[in-house]
Scaffold this motif. Sequence first.
Motif, PDB file in Angstrom:
ATOM      1  N   GLY A 178      -0.599  -3.330  11.682  1.00  0.00           N
ATOM      2  CA  GLY A 178       0.401  -4.012  10.863  1.00  0.00           C
ATOM      3  C   GLY A 178       0.985  -3.322   9.792  1.00  0.00           C
ATOM      4  O   GLY A 178       2.042  -3.396   9.422  1.00  0.00           O
ATOM      5  N   ALA A 179      -0.233  -2.551   9.034  1.00  0.00           N
ATOM      6  CA  ALA A 179       0.486  -1.856   8.006  1.00  0.00           C
ATOM      7  C   ALA A 179       1.265  -0.687   8.561  1.00  0.00           C
ATOM      8  O   ALA A 179       2.521  -0.288   7.752  1.00  0.00           O
ATOM      9  CB  ALA A 179      -0.765  -1.033   7.243  1.00  0.00           C
ATOM     10  N   GLY A 180       0.968   0.128   9.740  1.00  0.00           N
ATOM     11  CA  GLY A 180       1.931   0.970  10.167  1.00  0.00           C
ATOM     12  C   GLY A 180       2.973   0.596  10.773  1.00  0.00           C
ATOM     13  O   GLY A 180       4.085   1.216  10.333  1.00  0.00           O
ATOM     14  N   ALA A 181       3.281  -0.921  11.009  1.00  0.00           N
ATOM     15  CA  ALA A 181       4.491  -1.244  11.250  1.00  0.00           C
ATOM     16  C   ALA A 181       5.494  -1.431  10.330  1.00  0.00           C
ATOM     17  O   ALA A 181       6.540  -1.380  10.257  1.00  0.00           O
ATOM     18  CB  ALA A 181       4.397  -2.397  12.088  1.00  0.00           C
TER      19      ALA A 181
ATOM     20  N   THR B 237      -1.517  -1.473   1.679  1.00  0.00           N
ATOM     21  CA  THR B 237      -0.419  -1.575   2.252  1.00  0.00           C
ATOM     22  C   THR B 237       0.693  -1.831   1.502  1.00  0.00           C
ATOM     23  O   THR B 237       1.881  -1.403   1.646  1.00  0.00           O
ATOM     24  CB  THR B 237      -0.429  -2.735   3.405  1.00  0.00           C
ATOM     25  N   TRP B 238       0.332  -2.724   0.333  1.00  0.00           N
ATOM     26  CA  TRP B 238       1.249  -3.191  -0.435  1.00  0.00           C
ATOM     27  C   TRP B 238       1.861  -2.174  -1.388  1.00  0.00           C
ATOM     28  O   TRP B 238       3.037  -1.994  -1.510  1.00  0.00           O
ATOM     29  CB  TRP B 238       0.653  -4.553  -1.258  1.00  0.00           C
ATOM     30  N   LEU B 239       1.075  -1.304  -2.030  1.00  0.00           N
ATOM     31  CA  LEU B 239       1.407  -0.311  -2.894  1.00  0.00           C
ATOM     32  C   LEU B 239       2.352   0.827  -2.277  1.00  0.00           C
ATOM     33  O   LEU B 239       3.064   1.465  -2.588  1.00  0.00           O
ATOM     34  CB  LEU B 239       0.306   0.180  -3.481  1.00  0.00           C
TER      35      LEU B 239
ATOM     36  N   LEU C 222      -1.451 -10.299  14.177  1.00  0.00           N
ATOM     37  CA  LEU C 222      -0.376  -9.951  15.196  1.00  0.00           C
ATOM     38  C   LEU C 222       0.963 -10.388  14.447  1.00  0.00           C
ATOM     39  O   LEU C 222       1.938  -9.754  14.947  1.00  0.00           O
ATOM     40  CB  LEU C 222      -0.686 -10.762  16.584  1.00  0.00           C
ATOM     41  N   PRO C 223       1.177 -11.397  13.901  1.00  0.00           N
ATOM     42  CA  PRO C 223       2.571 -11.573  13.218  1.00  0.00           C
ATOM     43  C   PRO C 223       2.691 -10.583  12.262  1.00  0.00           C
ATOM     44  O   PRO C 223       4.002 -10.218  11.967  1.00  0.00           O
ATOM     45  CB  PRO C 223       2.300 -13.124  12.870  1.00  0.00           C
ATOM     46  N   LEU C 224       1.723 -10.244  11.442  1.00  0.00           N
ATOM     47  CA  LEU C 224       1.990  -8.941  10.642  1.00  0.00           C
ATOM     48  C   LEU C 224       2.585  -7.976  11.350  1.00  0.00           C
ATOM     49  O   LEU C 224       3.432  -7.073  10.644  1.00  0.00           O
ATOM     50  CB  LEU C 224       0.721  -8.451   9.868  1.00  0.00           C
ATOM     51  N   ILE C 225       2.200  -7.499  12.522  1.00  0.00           N
ATOM     52  CA  ILE C 225       2.383  -6.231  13.317  1.00  0.00           C
ATOM     53  C   ILE C 225       3.866  -6.630  13.831  1.00  0.00           C
ATOM     54  O   ILE C 225       4.966  -5.843  13.677  1.00  0.00           O
ATOM     55  CB  ILE C 225       1.823  -6.239  14.660  1.00  0.00           C
ATOM     56  N   ALA C 226       4.258  -7.964  14.242  1.00  0.00           N
ATOM     57  CA  ALA C 226       5.541  -8.105  14.731  1.00  0.00           C
ATOM     58  C   ALA C 226       6.379  -8.202  13.767  1.00  0.00           C
ATOM     59  O   ALA C 226       7.658  -7.831  13.921  1.00  0.00           O
ATOM     60  CB  ALA C 226       5.427  -9.690  15.329  1.00  0.00           C
TER      61      ALA C 226
END
Length: 259
Positions: A194-197, A245-247, A136-140
């Motif tokens: 989170g990746a999409g965010a 996500t990183w790349l 959830l923090p990744l998304i936020a």
Amino acid sequence: MTLDAQSLPDWGWMALAIALAPAIGSFIGLLSLRLPADRPVVAARSACDGCGRRLGVLDLVPVLSFVALRGRCRSCGSPIARRYLLLEVGCALLAAWAGFVHPGPLGLAGALLACQLVLLCLLDAEHFWLPRVVTLPLIASGLLISALGGAQAALHSLIGAAAGYLSLVGIGALYRRLRGREGLGGGDAYMLAGAGAWVGWIGLPTTLLWASLAGLSLVAASLLAGRAVKADQRLPFGVFLAAGTWLTWLYGPLGGLEL
């Protein structure tokens, strides 16, 4: 997506990210051990696993303390887990990578992304667990960073988070209906959200492509090493999503599409 700031030169933002990353890496090491064990994270002070002595400030300086103490407790001589040193150095290198590709404040944001992905990788690789307290923090954070880039970037980020979550929820439901068992962990959908965010809806296909290639590479490496991969063997999909996500965040969607 761009973030504008004139308070620091580009090298200053990179230096700040590299300076902060080892401390965050050390905290990631703590979280990766305490969260699965359901131990207090903030309330309990760090202590030596061998003698139980509470660690002081001089014992907790990232990298330098480990080197000065030669990787052992100053009281009992018990070895200090090397995962802390590896995480401290690894997070610093990832922060430098982000700053090199995206100079300025965006590089600092990338260092934050890297540290979150590292923690998720550890939890999924070691426990097949992607807890909401981390996803959830990744998304936020992705939504917040995108909002700083303007209304259009914020909209792409919001759509990306929703699309990432709903796509894996749908795939998981379809797999469960066809096979009669779970095929994806519940945390995977939140992680793709989170990746999409962070990369926007345009970056989601590229994220999944990189993740699939990472997974196939692991399977190929296992086969080359003579270890057969069973059809029902569990794989830490979160690790592959983290790589994708990183790349994608670093180099953008394949095909040159931009937000």
